[in-house]
Design a protein around this motif. Structure first.
Motif, PDB file in Angstrom:
ATOM      1  N   LEU A 102     -33.144  66.075 -18.175  1.00  0.00           N
ATOM      2  CA  LEU A 102     -31.642  66.638 -18.132  1.00  0.00           C
ATOM      3  C   LEU A 102     -31.856  68.320 -17.969  1.00  0.00           C
ATOM      4  CD1 LEU A 102     -28.485  65.610 -19.776  1.00  0.00           C
ATOM      5  CD2 LEU A 102     -29.303  67.990 -19.866  1.00  0.00           C
ATOM      6  N   VAL A 103     -31.097  68.909 -17.001  1.00  0.00           N
ATOM      7  CA  VAL A 103     -31.232  70.231 -16.776  1.00  0.00           C
ATOM      8  C   VAL A 103     -30.036  70.833 -16.783  1.00  0.00           C
ATOM      9  CG1 VAL A 103     -32.165  72.339 -15.536  1.00  0.00           C
ATOM     10  CG2 VAL A 103     -33.708  70.117 -15.750  1.00  0.00           C
ATOM     11  N   SER A 104     -29.540  71.732 -17.695  1.00  0.00           N
ATOM     12  CA  SER A 104     -28.288  72.410 -17.613  1.00  0.00           C
ATOM     13  C   SER A 104     -28.551  73.888 -17.118  1.00  0.00           C
ATOM     14  CB  SER A 104     -27.151  72.037 -18.541  1.00  0.00           C
ATOM     15  OG  SER A 104     -26.273  72.899 -18.843  1.00  0.00           O
ATOM     16  N   ASP A 105     -27.727  74.437 -16.241  1.00  0.00           N
ATOM     17  CA  ASP A 105     -27.841  75.847 -16.124  1.00  0.00           C
ATOM     18  C   ASP A 105     -26.617  76.664 -15.676  1.00  0.00           C
ATOM     19  OD1 ASP A 105     -27.470  74.810 -13.677  1.00  0.00           O
ATOM     20  OD2 ASP A 105     -29.058  75.807 -12.531  1.00  0.00           O
ATOM     21  N   THR A 106     -25.463  76.291 -16.359  1.00  0.00           N
ATOM     22  CA  THR A 106     -23.919  76.646 -15.906  1.00  0.00           C
ATOM     23  C   THR A 106     -24.004  78.118 -16.886  1.00  0.00           C
ATOM     24  OG1 THR A 106     -23.101  75.188 -17.599  1.00  0.00           O
ATOM     25  CG2 THR A 106     -23.126  74.580 -15.394  1.00  0.00           C
ATOM     26  N   ASN A 107     -24.058  77.828 -18.272  1.00  0.00           N
ATOM     27  CA  ASN A 107     -24.141  79.142 -19.035  1.00  0.00           C
ATOM     28  C   ASN A 107     -25.547  79.686 -19.370  1.00  0.00           C
ATOM     29  OD1 ASN A 107     -21.231  79.020 -18.705  1.00  0.00           O
ATOM     30  ND2 ASN A 107     -21.365  77.614 -20.567  1.00  0.00           N
ATOM     31  N   ARG A 108     -26.383  78.679 -19.644  1.00  0.00           N
ATOM     32  CA  ARG A 108     -27.745  79.183 -20.173  1.00  0.00           C
ATOM     33  C   ARG A 108     -28.604  77.937 -19.576  1.00  0.00           C
ATOM     34  NH1 ARG A 108     -29.070  76.740 -24.850  1.00  0.00           N
ATOM     35  NH2 ARG A 108     -27.318  75.853 -26.038  1.00  0.00           N
ATOM     36  N   LEU A 109     -29.837  78.325 -19.368  1.00  0.00           N
ATOM     37  CA  LEU A 109     -30.752  77.241 -19.236  1.00  0.00           C
ATOM     38  C   LEU A 109     -31.070  76.408 -20.072  1.00  0.00           C
ATOM     39  CD1 LEU A 109     -32.752  75.900 -16.945  1.00  0.00           C
ATOM     40  CD2 LEU A 109     -34.428  77.461 -17.575  1.00  0.00           C
ATOM     41  N   TYR A 110     -30.791  75.066 -20.114  1.00  0.00           N
ATOM     42  CA  TYR A 110     -31.231  73.963 -21.056  1.00  0.00           C
ATOM     43  C   TYR A 110     -31.869  72.898 -20.479  1.00  0.00           C
ATOM     44  CZ  TYR A 110     -30.127  70.367 -24.653  1.00  0.00           C
ATOM     45  OH  TYR A 110     -30.309  69.241 -25.461  1.00  0.00           O
ATOM     46  N   VAL A 111     -32.959  72.399 -20.979  1.00  0.00           N
ATOM     47  CA  VAL A 111     -33.926  71.457 -20.630  1.00  0.00           C
ATOM     48  C   VAL A 111     -34.116  70.269 -21.586  1.00  0.00           C
ATOM     49  CG1 VAL A 111     -35.923  70.556 -19.394  1.00  0.00           C
ATOM     50  CG2 VAL A 111     -35.025  72.751 -18.776  1.00  0.00           C
ATOM     51  N   ALA A 112     -33.983  69.032 -21.478  1.00  0.00           N
ATOM     52  CA  ALA A 112     -34.188  68.099 -22.288  1.00  0.00           C
ATOM     53  C   ALA A 112     -34.435  66.740 -21.864  1.00  0.00           C
ATOM     54  CB  ALA A 112     -32.913  67.984 -23.286  1.00  0.00           C
ATOM     55  N   GLN A 113     -35.372  66.068 -22.828  1.00  0.00           N
ATOM     56  CA  GLN A 113     -35.377  64.606 -22.232  1.00  0.00           C
ATOM     57  C   GLN A 113     -34.618  63.494 -22.828  1.00  0.00           C
ATOM     58  OE1 GLN A 113     -39.744  62.925 -21.712  1.00  0.00           O
ATOM     59  NE2 GLN A 113     -39.102  61.895 -23.344  1.00  0.00           N
ATOM     60  N   GLY A 114     -33.807  62.805 -21.859  1.00  0.00           N
ATOM     61  CA  GLY A 114     -32.866  61.939 -22.556  1.00  0.00           C
ATOM     62  C   GLY A 114     -33.526  60.688 -22.585  1.00  0.00           C
ATOM     63  N   ARG A 115     -32.988  59.479 -23.276  1.00  0.00           N
ATOM     64  CA  ARG A 115     -33.360  58.279 -23.439  1.00  0.00           C
ATOM     65  C   ARG A 115     -32.142  57.512 -23.218  1.00  0.00           C
ATOM     66  NH1 ARG A 115     -36.395  56.336 -28.682  1.00  0.00           N
ATOM     67  NH2 ARG A 115     -34.354  56.882 -29.764  1.00  0.00           N
ATOM     68  N   LEU A 116     -32.174  56.458 -22.154  1.00  0.00           N
ATOM     69  CA  LEU A 116     -30.867  55.740 -22.021  1.00  0.00           C
ATOM     70  C   LEU A 116     -30.693  54.556 -22.945  1.00  0.00           C
ATOM     71  CD1 LEU A 116     -29.988  54.582 -18.499  1.00  0.00           C
ATOM     72  CD2 LEU A 116     -30.426  52.803 -20.053  1.00  0.00           C
ATOM     73  N   LEU A 117     -29.436  54.484 -23.269  1.00  0.00           N
ATOM     74  CA  LEU A 117     -29.331  53.478 -24.369  1.00  0.00           C
ATOM     75  C   LEU A 117     -28.653  52.377 -23.640  1.00  0.00           C
ATOM     76  CD1 LEU A 117     -27.541  55.587 -26.972  1.00  0.00           C
ATOM     77  CD2 LEU A 117     -29.952  54.881 -26.877  1.00  0.00           C
ATOM     78  N   SER A 118     -27.835  52.459 -22.764  1.00  0.00           N
ATOM     79  CA  SER A 118     -27.030  51.249 -22.024  1.00  0.00           C
ATOM     80  C   SER A 118     -26.722  51.789 -20.701  1.00  0.00           C
ATOM     81  CB  SER A 118     -25.831  50.588 -23.109  1.00  0.00           C
ATOM     82  OG  SER A 118     -25.135  51.612 -23.209  1.00  0.00           O
ATOM     83  N   LEU A 119     -26.510  50.687 -19.874  1.00  0.00           N
ATOM     84  CA  LEU A 119     -25.858  51.088 -18.650  1.00  0.00           C
ATOM     85  C   LEU A 119     -24.365  50.364 -18.449  1.00  0.00           C
ATOM     86  CD1 LEU A 119     -26.325  52.018 -15.692  1.00  0.00           C
ATOM     87  CD2 LEU A 119     -27.353  49.957 -15.067  1.00  0.00           C
ATOM     88  N   ASP A 120     -23.523  51.197 -18.454  1.00  0.00           N
ATOM     89  CA  ASP A 120     -22.214  50.551 -18.713  1.00  0.00           C
ATOM     90  C   ASP A 120     -21.234  50.320 -17.387  1.00  0.00           C
ATOM     91  OD1 ASP A 120     -22.926  51.239 -21.316  1.00  0.00           O
ATOM     92  OD2 ASP A 120     -21.542  52.732 -21.654  1.00  0.00           O
ATOM     93  N   MET A 121     -21.488  50.935 -16.344  1.00  0.00           N
ATOM     94  CA  MET A 121     -21.007  50.912 -15.307  1.00  0.00           C
ATOM     95  C   MET A 121     -21.904  50.975 -13.910  1.00  0.00           C
ATOM     96  SD  MET A 121     -17.657  53.056 -13.597  1.00  0.00           S
ATOM     97  CE  MET A 121     -16.554  52.779 -15.068  1.00  0.00           C
ATOM     98  N   GLN A 122     -21.826  50.088 -13.015  1.00  0.00           N
ATOM     99  CA  GLN A 122     -22.184  50.465 -11.585  1.00  0.00           C
ATOM    100  C   GLN A 122     -21.306  50.147 -10.665  1.00  0.00           C
ATOM    101  OE1 GLN A 122     -25.925  47.768 -12.219  1.00  0.00           O
ATOM    102  NE2 GLN A 122     -27.048  49.700 -11.347  1.00  0.00           N
ATOM    103  N   THR A 123     -20.977  50.859  -9.513  1.00  0.00           N
ATOM    104  CA  THR A 123     -20.260  50.675  -8.314  1.00  0.00           C
ATOM    105  C   THR A 123     -21.304  50.941  -7.303  1.00  0.00           C
ATOM    106  OG1 THR A 123     -19.394  52.888  -8.090  1.00  0.00           O
ATOM    107  CG2 THR A 123     -18.145  51.436  -9.723  1.00  0.00           C
TER     108      THR A 123
END
Length: 534
Positions: A498-519
């Motif tokens: 996961l990468v966020s760069d809107t205000n400052r650069l933020y990088v992390a590794q996420g772990r999926l818990l559940s898939l709640d919706m699929q369209t």
């Protein structure tokens, strides 16, 4: 001649004073006989003069189907309108009915492809063609209904078709009408469900052995298709599901006795009302006699088996329709399985309202808009709509200005009332577009704010490209942790970057818990920041 012999007998036995009366009866009988003869001759002459109306229809039906769908539709509509004029005898249409029905189904399949590949709302020309096709199918269905009524009331004594065969043909053409209407973004035409109920019950009443066969299956198609909430499907999904139900609708059950207290996922139908099957979860059946009960629980079980196999296959299974990749077919089956097995219960009533909102449609457009600061810079991504009703969990909105385009069920949408308000994130649950200029959307709220990020999953040894996504805040009332709304097909493993760069650069590794919706357009999954990144 028998009338004259009867009058002569009366004359011989009647007293003399009755002579004038007998003469009057004789003259009246002769006049009635002459008028009857003249009427029959006039009707024969009229039928003879009108018989030529079937000749061009039969000539056209004898030709091969051309590849020009619009040309075929124009001829189809013209011939049906010609045969259903008031001055034309009903027998003219009945003689061509089955052949017109078969040709209409062929034309419908040509238009299905065009409609499925076009986003809503349709352009004026294609919408007009779909409307004409739906209307023509309605006239054919009326012809079958009239034919069935004539046989049931012993008016048509020499019909070669049984009531079951007539009902089956009528219900099959209603199935095409229903499918095309939803592909065009419309709901079922007025009187559609009353006609369907009448045709089905007509086949049941005429067969004491309950051997209704094709009529039973055609009616089950309509019920299963309606229960799957087709207004929430994309064009390709609608066509795929229609093909599946053509062969699988028989795996549903119809009963005339109420289900038990422990039965789940059943619907009730009032044949005296112009309404589709209604889930017991939505509304309890009224205390009236003659209700029909419908269950798709067995079909939902089959869907589970198909999903399990599709998840391990790269191509659709033999016996399942083509047209969707295996992953998309499995996603569709998961959604419709829930509607068949456990139809959702409406928790909140909708309140009528009317106020303007700014709307941004599509996950990609929302992602770009949220990266811009200030209402002026976000303006090019938005358009104005009107809220027509709302509840804590959703909205119904209608287009006000501009021209909506590229709308699909299941896509992401953001709206807000004022420039100072945060953007509310929604998913489009259904689309109705009775005319190209009037579009109405049903929305399910999934979050009251969002943050743009990019995510990337690693599948095996293959690294997939980063994709735009939205981080949604946790909702404690629903027991939901932080979630990510991403394009359909993004999820492929348990861990992701996961990468966020809107205000400052933020990088992390996420772990999926559940898939709640699929369209067909997006998927929503809960996650947590992985405390032990790889």
């Amino acid at each position: 001649m028998a009338r004259f012999q009867a009058v002569e007998s009366i004359r011989r036995i009647a007293p003399k004073p009755a002579t004038g009366y007998i003469r009057t009866c004789l003259q009246g009988s002769y006049l009635q006989y002459a008028l009857g003869q003249n009427t029959q001759q006039a009707m024969s002459a009229a039928d003879s003069s009108l018989s030529d109306r079937t000749a061009p229809v039969l000539d056209w039906l004898a030709t091969e189907l051309s590849s020009d769908a619009e040309l075929e539709l124009a001829a189809f509509v013209r011939h049906i309108e010609d045969l259903t004029r008031p001055e034309v005898g009903r027998g003219q249409l009945q003689r061509c009915l089955d052949s017109l029905q078969a040709r209409g189904v062929q034309i419908s399949r040509m238009f299905r492809e065009k409609l499925a590949s076009t986003a809503l709302p349709l352009d004026a020309s294609l919408h007009r063609s779909a409307t004409r096709l739906v209307s023509a199918f309605g006239k054919l269905a009326t012809g079958y209904e009239d034919n069935l009524n004539e046989i049931r009331h012993r008016i048509a004594k020499n019909s070669r078709l049984s009531p079951q065969a007539i009902s089956a043909k009528g219900l099959e053409i209603l199935g095409e009408q229903f499918t095309v209407a939803h592909l065009a973004g419309n709901s079922a035409p007025y009187g559609f469900w009353l006609r369907a109920h009448t045709l089905f019950l007509g086949s049941q009443a005429a067969d004491n052995s309950n051997n209704t066969g094709a009529a039973d299956t055609a009616y089950k198609y309509l019920l299963a298709f309606s229960a799957a909430q087709p207004e929430g499907l994309t064009g390709p999904e609608t066509c795929w599901l229609a093909e599946l139900l053509n062969v699988a609708a028989g795996d549903t059950n119809i009963s005339y006795t109420p289900p038990g207290d422990h039965d789940l996922g059943w619907f009730w139908i009032d044949p005296d009302q112009d309404t589709p099957p209604i889930s017991d979860n939505r509304r309890a059946p009224p205390p009236v006699e003659g209700l029909i009960y419908f269950s798709a629980e067995e079909l939902a079980r089959k869907a589970t088996a198909w999903i399990e196999t599709l998840d391990t296959e790269e191509q659709p299974l033999n016996g399942l329709p083509a047209g969707l990749p295996a992953s998309e077919a499995a996603t569709l089956l998961r959604r419709v399985r829930e509607y068949w097995a456990t139809p959702p219960r409406r928790e909140h009533s909708r309140r009528r309202n009317q106020y303007a909102v700014r709307v941004c449609t599509g996950l990609d457009a929302i992602w770009k808009m949220l990266r811009e600061n200030g209402a002026a810079r976000q303006e090019p991504y938005t358009s104005e709509w009107m809220v027509v009703n709302e509840s804590p969990t959703g909205y119904a909105i209608m287009q006000v200005t501009g021209t909506a385009s590229d709308l699909v069920a299941g896509m992401a949408l953001a709206l807000r009332r004022n420039d100072d308000d945060p953007w509310t994130l929604c998913v489009v649950r259904w689309i109705r577009t009775e005319t190209p200029e009037q579009v109405e959307l049903g929305l399910q709220v999934i979050a009251n704010t969002a943050k743009p990020v990019t995510v990337g999953f690693r599948s095996g040894n293959q690294t997939r490209p980063m994709r735009p996504a939205l981080v949604l805040p946790p909702i404690a009332a629903l027991g939901r942790q932080q979630a990510i709304l991403a394009p359909a097909g993004t999820y492929s493993a348990r861990r992701f970057m996961l990468v966020s760069d809107t205000n400052r650069l933020y990088v992390a590794q996420g772990r999926l818990l559940s898939l709640d919706m699929q369209t067909a357009a997006v998927e929503l999954f809960q996650y947590e920041i992985d405390p032990y990144p790889l």
